[in-house]
Design a protein around this motif. Structure first.
Motif, PDB file in Angstrom:
ATOM      1  N   SER A   1      19.537 -35.200   9.301  1.00 25.23           N
ATOM      2  CA  SER A   1      18.822 -35.740  10.100  1.00 25.23           C
ATOM      3  C   SER A   1      18.640 -37.663   9.994  1.00 25.23           C
ATOM      4  CB  SER A   1      17.221 -35.460   9.709  1.00 25.23           C
ATOM      5  OG  SER A   1      17.156 -35.627   8.086  1.00 25.23           O
TER       6      SER A   1
ATOM      7  N   ARG B   1      27.393 -37.074  11.499  1.00 27.19           N
ATOM      8  CA  ARG B   1      26.804 -35.563  11.857  1.00 27.19           C
ATOM      9  C   ARG B   1      28.281 -34.844  12.347  1.00 27.19           C
ATOM     10  NH1 ARG B   1      21.231 -35.475  15.064  1.00 27.19           N
ATOM     11  NH2 ARG B   1      20.057 -36.925  12.997  1.00 27.19           N
TER      12      ARG B   1
ATOM     13  N   ARG C   1      19.198 -23.560   5.256  1.00 28.00           N
ATOM     14  CA  ARG C   1      19.494 -23.880   5.813  1.00 28.00           C
ATOM     15  C   ARG C   1      18.782 -25.501   6.564  1.00 28.00           C
ATOM     16  NH1 ARG C   1      22.257 -22.732  10.460  1.00 28.00           N
ATOM     17  NH2 ARG C   1      21.624 -23.074  12.341  1.00 28.00           N
ATOM     18  N   GLU C   2      16.861 -25.277   5.732  1.00 27.28           N
ATOM     19  CA  GLU C   2      15.674 -26.351   5.819  1.00 27.28           C
ATOM     20  C   GLU C   2      16.187 -27.137   5.604  1.00 27.28           C
ATOM     21  OE1 GLU C   2      11.272 -27.016   5.484  1.00 27.28           O
ATOM     22  OE2 GLU C   2      12.525 -24.895   4.682  1.00 27.28           O
TER      23      GLU C   2
ATOM     24  N   LEU D   1      19.175 -29.167   7.203  1.00 24.89           N
ATOM     25  CA  LEU D   1      19.202 -29.441   8.507  1.00 24.89           C
ATOM     26  C   LEU D   1      18.661 -31.190   8.134  1.00 24.89           C
ATOM     27  CD1 LEU D   1      17.591 -26.803  10.085  1.00 24.89           C
ATOM     28  CD2 LEU D   1      19.217 -28.210  11.638  1.00 24.89           C
TER      29      LEU D   1
ATOM     30  N   VAL E   1      24.703 -26.346  11.101  1.00 23.78           N
ATOM     31  CA  VAL E   1      23.605 -27.132  11.163  1.00 23.78           C
ATOM     32  C   VAL E   1      23.604 -27.735  12.716  1.00 23.78           C
ATOM     33  CG1 VAL E   1      22.242 -28.599   9.505  1.00 23.78           C
ATOM     34  CG2 VAL E   1      23.785 -26.367   9.071  1.00 23.78           C
TER      35      VAL E   1
ATOM     36  N   CYS F   1      17.110 -28.157  16.191  1.00 22.25           N
ATOM     37  CA  CYS F   1      16.051 -28.876  15.853  1.00 22.25           C
ATOM     38  C   CYS F   1      16.772 -30.245  15.800  1.00 22.25           C
ATOM     39  CB  CYS F   1      15.547 -28.147  14.829  1.00 22.25           C
ATOM     40  SG  CYS F   1      14.229 -26.773  14.718  1.00 22.25           S
ATOM     41  N   LEU F   2      17.453 -30.126  15.543  1.00 23.39           N
ATOM     42  CA  LEU F   2      18.739 -31.206  14.538  1.00 23.39           C
ATOM     43  C   LEU F   2      18.727 -32.582  16.195  1.00 23.39           C
ATOM     44  CD1 LEU F   2      19.557 -32.505  12.189  1.00 23.39           C
ATOM     45  CD2 LEU F   2      21.517 -32.153  12.948  1.00 23.39           C
TER      46      LEU F   2
ATOM     47  N   ASP G   1      22.206 -27.039  15.565  1.00 20.19           N
ATOM     48  CA  ASP G   1      21.555 -26.076  15.740  1.00 20.19           C
ATOM     49  C   ASP G   1      20.434 -27.131  16.269  1.00 20.19           C
ATOM     50  OD1 ASP G   1      18.350 -26.128  14.703  1.00 20.19           O
ATOM     51  OD2 ASP G   1      18.741 -25.210  13.746  1.00 20.19           O
TER      52      ASP G   1
END
Length: 228
Positions: A16, A23, A8-9, A12, A36, A41-42, A39
């Motif tokens: 980005s 996306r 997943r990291e 992501l 993803v 964080c995105l 998420d």
């Protein structure tokens, strides 16, 4: 190696580098990539270049949002949206009616969903009002940077809102907003001297002033003669 075999990291990180449309397109290929896409964080930063982009489903709006920019650089802004309402033709009013509330409605969603917003830039948004800005200031109490440019309906009331509700605000720019006055700027400087305030051309522009309805001179003379 297949894309979905990445952890997943890594996914992501790859997402980005993509724009909002790319996306979304990638997220439609499988459930894993959809996860993803969603998420938080995105989605710490969002940039829109026209109001119509606010209606798309290619982004996620939520508490993770920190930086928001809505910039509309278009001849329509100068030729239609930034004209005083009482001077607009029926055709111009019809054009505005199709997008007049888009940014205001979006900012209302931001007020409810993005309490951690740190920076807001509004440029060329000719229909936003002081109330839209004040609502963001009241709801997003962590906001530290406010930049408003070429927004015709913004007045000193927005600056008063910064003083009253912008406890975390450190930087304010009001550029090319013709209804901002020197008095409004001085109020911010006096009551919140710690704010870095700039106003390129704003207080030097001619503010909106609805012309008074004047009785024609001939009619006035007729009344004078009638009662003399």
């Amino acid at each position: 190696m297949h894309l979905t075999q990445l952890n997943r990291e890594c996914l992501l990180h790859l997402f980005s580098f993509l724009d909002k449309d790319s996306r979304r397109s990638l997220s439609l290929t499988c459930h894993q990539l959809r996860g993803v896409f969603l998420d938080p964080c995105l989605w710490t930063l969002l940039h829109f270049s026209s109001p119509c982009q606010l209606k798309r489903d290619n982004f996620v709006l939520g508490p993770s949002l920190r930086y928001l920019t809505i910039s509309w650089y278009s001849s329509r802004v100068l030729q239609v949206c930034n004209i005083e309402d009482w001077l607009k033709s029926s055709f111009q009013k019809d054009i505005c009616s199709k997008h007049e509330n888009l940014v205001s409605t979006f900012l209302a969603h931001v007020c409810h969903m993005c309490p951690n917003l740190l920076s807001l830039t509004l440029s060329g948004c000719g229909h936003i009002t002081d109330q839209d800005v004040i609502s963001v200031l009241r709801s997003c109490r962590k906001l530290c940077c406010l930049h408003i440019e070429n927004c015709v309906r913004i007045t000193d009331c927005s600056l008063e809102g910064v003083v009253a509700y912008g406890g975390s605000v450190k930087e304010v720019k009001v550029d090319f907003c013709r209804n901002i006055t020197q008095a409004g700027l001085q109020t911010v400087r006096h009551k919140r001297p710690g704010i870095q305030l700039s106003a390129e051309r704003s207080a030097d522009m001619i503010p909106d002033s609805k012309p008074e309805v004047r009785v024609p001179l001939r009619r006035t003379l007729q009344k004078v003669l009638q009662f003399s």
